[in-house]
Design an enzyme around this catalytic site. Structure first.
Site, PDB file in Angstrom:
ATOM      1  N   LYS A   8       0.836  -1.207   0.000  1.00 59.90           N
ATOM      2  CA  LYS A   8       0.000   0.000   0.000  1.00 59.90           C
ATOM      3  C   LYS A   8       0.864   1.248   0.000  1.00 59.90           C
ATOM      4  O   LYS A   8       2.037   1.224   0.438  1.00 59.90           O
ATOM      5  CB  LYS A   8      -0.947   0.035   1.204  1.00 59.90           C
ATOM      6  CG  LYS A   8      -0.289   0.004   2.591  1.00 59.90           C
ATOM      7  CD  LYS A   8       0.168   1.343   3.150  1.00 59.90           C
ATOM      8  CE  LYS A   8       0.801   1.221   4.531  1.00 59.90           C
ATOM      9  NZ  LYS A   8       1.597   2.367   4.956  1.00 59.90           N
ATOM     10  N   ALA A  95      10.084  -3.478   6.149  1.00 56.15           N
ATOM     11  CA  ALA A  95      10.220  -2.288   7.010  1.00 56.15           C
ATOM     12  C   ALA A  95      10.308  -1.018   6.178  1.00 56.15           C
ATOM     13  O   ALA A  95      11.048  -0.099   6.500  1.00 56.15           O
ATOM     14  CB  ALA A  95      11.419  -2.425   7.954  1.00 56.15           C
ATOM     15  N   GLY A  96       9.538  -0.973   5.105  1.00 60.59           N
ATOM     16  CA  GLY A  96       9.609   0.156   4.170  1.00 60.59           C
ATOM     17  C   GLY A  96       8.427   1.101   4.221  1.00 60.59           C
ATOM     18  O   GLY A  96       8.348   2.035   3.428  1.00 60.59           O
ATOM     19  N   ALA A  99       3.527  -1.659   4.341  1.00 65.84           N
ATOM     20  CA  ALA A  99       2.658  -2.652   4.993  1.00 65.84           C
ATOM     21  C   ALA A  99       2.973  -4.088   4.582  1.00 65.84           C
ATOM     22  O   ALA A  99       2.071  -4.910   4.430  1.00 65.84           O
ATOM     23  CB  ALA A  99       1.179  -2.333   4.746  1.00 65.84           C
ATOM     24  N   SER A 102       1.952  -6.549   7.347  1.00 64.59           N
ATOM     25  CA  SER A 102       0.481  -6.555   7.404  1.00 64.59           C
ATOM     26  C   SER A 102      -0.082  -7.362   6.246  1.00 64.59           C
ATOM     27  O   SER A 102      -1.047  -8.121   6.409  1.00 64.59           O
ATOM     28  CB  SER A 102      -0.055  -5.117   7.315  1.00 64.59           C
ATOM     29  OG  SER A 102       0.530  -4.325   8.313  1.00 64.59           O
ATOM     30  N   ASP A 135      -2.867  -1.692   9.929  1.00 64.37           N
ATOM     31  CA  ASP A 135      -2.859  -1.726   8.461  1.00 64.37           C
ATOM     32  C   ASP A 135      -3.420  -3.038   7.896  1.00 64.37           C
ATOM     33  O   ASP A 135      -3.640  -3.141   6.686  1.00 64.37           O
ATOM     34  CB  ASP A 135      -1.415  -1.599   7.930  1.00 64.37           C
ATOM     35  CG  ASP A 135      -0.892  -0.163   7.920  1.00 64.37           C
ATOM     36  OD1 ASP A 135      -1.697   0.776   8.067  1.00 64.37           O
ATOM     37  OD2 ASP A 135       0.331  -0.003   7.738  1.00 64.37           O
TER      38      ASP A 135
HETATM   39  C1  LIG Z   1       2.154   4.234   9.273  1.00 63.31           C
HETATM   40  C2  LIG Z   1       1.048   3.313   8.796  1.00 63.31           C
HETATM   41  O1  LIG Z   1       1.608   2.244   8.045  1.00 63.31           O
HETATM   42  C3  LIG Z   1       0.107   4.070   7.864  1.00 63.31           C
HETATM   43  O2  LIG Z   1      -0.793   3.235   7.183  1.00 63.31           O
HETATM   44  C4  LIG Z   1       0.242   2.738   9.969  1.00 63.31           C
HETATM   45  O3  LIG Z   1      -0.350   3.758  10.743  1.00 63.31           O
HETATM   46  C5  LIG Z   1       1.025   1.771  10.841  1.00 63.31           C
HETATM   47  O4  LIG Z   1       0.268   0.621  10.904  1.00 63.31           O
HETATM   48  P1  LIG Z   1       0.847  -0.764  11.520  1.00 63.31           P
HETATM   49  O5  LIG Z   1       2.265  -0.947  11.094  1.00 63.31           O
HETATM   50  O6  LIG Z   1      -0.175  -1.813  11.196  1.00 63.31           O
HETATM   51  O7  LIG Z   1       0.838  -0.406  13.048  1.00 63.31           O
HETATM   52  P2  LIG Z   1       0.442  -1.288  14.341  1.00 63.31           P
HETATM   53  O8  LIG Z   1       1.131  -2.607  14.250  1.00 63.31           O
HETATM   54  O9  LIG Z   1      -1.030  -1.254  14.552  1.00 63.31           O
HETATM   55  O10 LIG Z   1       1.134  -0.405  15.469  1.00 63.31           O
HETATM   56  C6  LIG Z   1       2.533  -0.296  15.594  1.00 63.31           C
HETATM   57  C7  LIG Z   1       2.868   0.960  16.365  1.00 63.31           C
HETATM   58  O11 LIG Z   1       2.664   2.117  15.513  1.00 63.31           O
HETATM   59  C8  LIG Z   1       2.129   3.194  16.256  1.00 63.31           C
HETATM   60  N1  LIG Z   1       0.796   3.564  15.712  1.00 63.31           N
HETATM   61  C9  LIG Z   1       0.204   2.798  14.746  1.00 63.31           C
HETATM   62  C10 LIG Z   1      -1.021   3.166  14.213  1.00 63.31           C
HETATM   63  C11 LIG Z   1      -1.644   4.343  14.725  1.00 63.31           C
HETATM   64  N2  LIG Z   1      -2.829   4.746  14.252  1.00 63.31           N
HETATM   65  N3  LIG Z   1      -1.032   5.083  15.673  1.00 63.31           N
HETATM   66  C12 LIG Z   1       0.189   4.714  16.166  1.00 63.31           C
HETATM   67  O12 LIG Z   1       0.733   5.412  17.021  1.00 63.31           O
HETATM   68  C13 LIG Z   1       2.062   2.724  17.712  1.00 63.31           C
HETATM   69  O13 LIG Z   1       3.280   3.108  18.309  1.00 63.31           O
HETATM   70  C14 LIG Z   1       1.997   1.210  17.579  1.00 63.31           C
HETATM   71  O14 LIG Z   1       2.500   0.549  18.697  1.00 63.31           O
HETATM   72  N1  LIG Z   2       5.576 -11.279   7.624  1.00 60.87           N
HETATM   73  C1  LIG Z   2       6.387 -10.260   7.940  1.00 60.87           C
HETATM   74  N2  LIG Z   2       7.054  -9.615   6.975  1.00 60.87           N
HETATM   75  C2  LIG Z   2       7.870  -8.565   7.289  1.00 60.87           C
HETATM   76  N3  LIG Z   2       8.089  -8.130   8.534  1.00 60.87           N
HETATM   77  C3  LIG Z   2       7.448  -8.731   9.518  1.00 60.87           C
HETATM   78  C4  LIG Z   2       6.567  -9.812   9.264  1.00 60.87           C
HETATM   79  N4  LIG Z   2       6.041 -10.199  10.426  1.00 60.87           N
HETATM   80  C5  LIG Z   2       6.567  -9.400  11.354  1.00 60.87           C
HETATM   81  N5  LIG Z   2       7.423  -8.511  10.840  1.00 60.87           N
HETATM   82  C6  LIG Z   2       8.171  -7.479  11.599  1.00 60.87           C
HETATM   83  O1  LIG Z   2       7.571  -6.207  11.333  1.00 60.87           O
HETATM   84  C7  LIG Z   2       8.569  -5.199  11.128  1.00 60.87           C
HETATM   85  C8  LIG Z   2       8.023  -4.191  10.126  1.00 60.87           C
HETATM   86  O2  LIG Z   2       8.066  -4.763   8.838  1.00 60.87           O
HETATM   87  P1  LIG Z   2       7.055  -4.358   7.682  1.00 60.87           P
HETATM   88  O3  LIG Z   2       7.656  -4.840   6.393  1.00 60.87           O
HETATM   89  O4  LIG Z   2       5.678  -4.789   8.016  1.00 60.87           O
HETATM   90  O5  LIG Z   2       7.172  -2.782   7.808  1.00 60.87           O
HETATM   91  P2  LIG Z   2       6.322  -1.630   7.212  1.00 60.87           P
HETATM   92  O6  LIG Z   2       6.025  -1.965   5.781  1.00 60.87           O
HETATM   93  O7  LIG Z   2       7.065  -0.375   7.507  1.00 60.87           O
HETATM   94  O8  LIG Z   2       4.969  -1.667   8.034  1.00 60.87           O
HETATM   95  P3  LIG Z   2       3.775  -0.578   8.001  1.00 60.87           P
HETATM   96  O9  LIG Z   2       3.787   0.112   6.679  1.00 60.87           O
HETATM   97  O10 LIG Z   2       2.537  -1.455   8.214  1.00 60.87           O
HETATM   98  O11 LIG Z   2       4.056   0.319   9.166  1.00 60.87           O
HETATM   99  C9  LIG Z   2       9.795  -5.936  10.625  1.00 60.87           C
HETATM  100  O12 LIG Z   2      10.964  -5.294  11.043  1.00 60.87           O
HETATM  101  C10 LIG Z   2       9.648  -7.335  11.232  1.00 60.87           C
HETATM  102  O13 LIG Z   2      10.389  -7.430  12.419  1.00 60.87           O
END
Ligand SMILES: C[C@](O)(CO)[C@H](O)COP(=O)(O)OP(=O)(O)OC[C@H]1O[C@@H](n2ccc(N)nc2=O)[C@H](O)[C@@H]1O
Ligand SMILES: Nc1ncnc2c1ncn2[C@@H]1O[C@H](COP(=O)(O)OP(=O)(O)OP(=O)(O)O)[C@@H](O)[C@H]1O
Length: 297
Positions: A8, A95-96, A99, A102, A135
């Site tokens: 996303k 971690a980019g 999502a 997610s 997400d």
């Molecule tokens: C940055 C986004 O990717 C935008 O879509 C999301 O808001 C993050 O969604 P996500 O990675 O699914 O986040 P979650 O796993 O629910 O939460 C991880 C951490 O992100 C922060 N968090 C997340 C969502 C939100 N509405 N407020 C927050 O402050 C909180 O510190 C939480 O502990």
């Molecule tokens: N299936 C998975 N794939 C990738 N990372 C995972 C997974 N399950 C747990 N994680 C953990 O989640 C952390 C975040 O990775 P992810 O790729 O979801 O980041 P993100 O895309 O920045 O997330 P978001 O956009 O939802 O905030 C990773 O550093 C990893 O430790």
């Protein structure tokens, strides 16, 4: 059972003040883009996770993996064991801010539901998604949607055309909680978040220029503060002809909206040649949500 699931980009991410539970209220306009992970689930003696693809070494293979947590949550609800082998073929940057984790959670849920024939309703699956992360529900539905609350309460949005994007993958990752923490430090009095009507209209009409004018990410200053070199990446993309450049979600992936496919390829080449990113990926949006692709329905 193999499920394909998209990444996303947040075309609008309006962030309010931190709530007592630590989360932030959002007006989060999600758009699913055509970069996909594929999650395959097969019966096994016990729960096991494997992963291949770029960044696979950073993906946890224990029960903290969102795909494993999804399988366990569905199994618990239906009083069975989550004895499956989950294999993740990763193409979404890890971690980019796109999502990736997610997406794998939503995909594993759909795959296990199909494998076990639980017959869970869409609403039940969305409830489990919301428990797994903010997400995750959007990864299940795809397309475009407005997320309110912490981003998990979705309203579907109409998209009137195809948008062409380039994603610049940074060297390194950003932690989502750290970026929200930096947002709090930089924004002592955040107003209540609201979706932008002109942005929703741009999505409805499929007008890339209008969408470019309205893209907004309240987490961008925080991501740039923690990852200052992203400023040069953003500038490189706009100089190369992107209509607009924005940090994707919590970053550090940066997203470039372009006029058409040709322009997207030119911007991707310029980004790669500049050395300001590790990889540049071209993708179209909107993309469908988590979908079973094998066995063919
Ligand atoms: C940055 C986004 O990717 C935008 O879509 C999301 O808001 C993050 O969604 P996500 O990675 O699914 O986040 P979650 O796993 O629910 O939460 C991880 C951490 O992100 C922060 N968090 C997340 C969502 C939100 N509405 N407020 C927050 O402050 C909180 O510190 C939480 O502990
Ligand atoms: N299936 C998975 N794939 C990738 N990372 C995972 C997974 N399950 C747990 N994680 C953990 O989640 C952390 C975040 O990775 P992810 O790729 O979801 O980041 P993100 O895309 O920045 O997330 P978001 O956009 O939802 O905030 C990773 O550093 C990893 O430790």
């Amino acid at each position: 059972m193999t499920v394909r699931v998209p990444a996303k980009v947040n075309v609008q991410l309006a962030v309010g003040a931190a709530r007592p539970d630590g989360f932030h209220d959002l007006a989060n306009v999600f758009l699913a883009v055509g970069l996909y992970d594929e999650v395959t689930v097969t019966e096994a003696d016990e729960l096991r996770v494997t992963c291949e693809g770029p960044g696979a070494d950073q993906v946890p293979l224990d029960r903290t993996n969102l795909a494993a947590r999804a399988a366990e949550a569905l199994a618990a609800r239906y009083g069975r064991r989550a004895d499956v082998h989950i294999h993740i073929a990763k193409d979404i940057p890890v971690a980019g801010g796109m999502a990736g984790g997610s997406a794998d959670g939503a995909a594993a849920l759909v795959a296990c539901d199909a494998l076990w024939g639980t017959g869970a309703s869409r609403a039940e699956l969305l409830d489990i998604c919301a428990e797994l992360g903010s997400d995750v529900p959007f990864s299940l539905v795809g397309g475009a949607a407005l997320g309110t609350g912490r981003g998990e309460r979705l309203t579907g949005l109409t998209v009137g055309g195809t948008f062409h994007w380039v994603f610049a993958v940074a060297d390194g990752g950003l932690s989502t909680p750290a970026v929200y923490g930096e947002f709090d430090r930089l924004t002592p009095r955040a107003p209540a978040p609201e979706a932008s009507e002109p942005l929703l209209e741009a999505l409805r009409t499929g007008d890339a220029t209008a969408l470019a004018d309205t893209l907004a990410n309240d987490l961008q200053p925080a991501a740039l503060s923690l990852f200052p070199s992203l400023t040069a990446t953003l500038r490189t993309g706009t100089t190369a002809g992107a209509l607009a450049a924005i940090v994707s979600g919590s970053g550090p992936t940066t997203a470039f909206l372009t006029k058409d496919k040709e322009s997207a390829h030119r911007v991707a080449e310029a980004l790669l040649a500049s050395g300001t990113c590790r990889a540049a990926r071209v993708a179209e949006a909107p993309a469908p949500g988590a979908t079973v692709i094998e066995p063919r329905p």
